[in-house]
Write a protein that holds these residues in place. Structure first.
Motif: not given
Length: 157
Positions: A128, A125, A119
């Motif tokens: 996300t 990222e 992650t």
């Protein structure tokens, strides 16, 4: 009558001088002897000095003045130093030892650890950020607000 008063005064003065000579011997080098004296002797010397201080201070000897200061403010009883000479070096060595042991433990744990989590990558990222935009997360000042120019959750290079 006047002769009697003068005689009594002179006799009293001789007694004080004799007592002070006796106490002068008792108070010499009191700093080194104080801890070896019994409590009764300590109290006796303290009371003798207290009585001598009630008179003229100019008549006190240097030893009596030193002894009075030591009894009042010296490093004995509750004012005795807690640490001994060389205590600071032991503390510094102990702290250095604990820091070395904790550094070695940290290094050993880091060696046995795995790679960084998946992650923590730029692709994750960015994904996300897209997910948070689709969920309209923090619409007032965050990533879903109008005109947002920040990087969002992208911190990797």
């Amino acid at each position: 009558m006047l002769r009697t008063v003068a005689t009594r005064t002179r006799v009293g003065a001789v007694r004080v001088v004799q007592r002070r000579n006796a106490s002068n011997v008792a108070v010499q080098n009191i700093e080194s002897r104080w801890s070896t004296l019994s409590t009764a002797e300590q109290n006796t010397i303290a009371k003798q000095l207290e009585e001598a201080q009630k008179g003229d201070w100019k008549s006190l000897s240097l030893d009596e003045k030193k002894a009075a200061y030591y009894i009042a403010f010296g490093a004995h009883g509750p004012r005795a130093p807690i640490t001994k000479p060389g205590h600071a070096s032991k503390v510094v060595a102990g702290v250095a030892g604990v820091l070395a042991a904790s550094s070695a433990l940290f290094y050993a744990i880091r060696l046995g650890g795995q790679e960084k989590p998946h992650t923590i990558s730029k692709e994750w990222e960015e994904a996300t950020n897209e997910y948070l935009k689709s969920q309209n997360s923090n619409p007032i000042s965050g990533i879903s607000s109008e005109g947002y120019k920040g990087t969002g959750y992208v911190v990797s290079k």
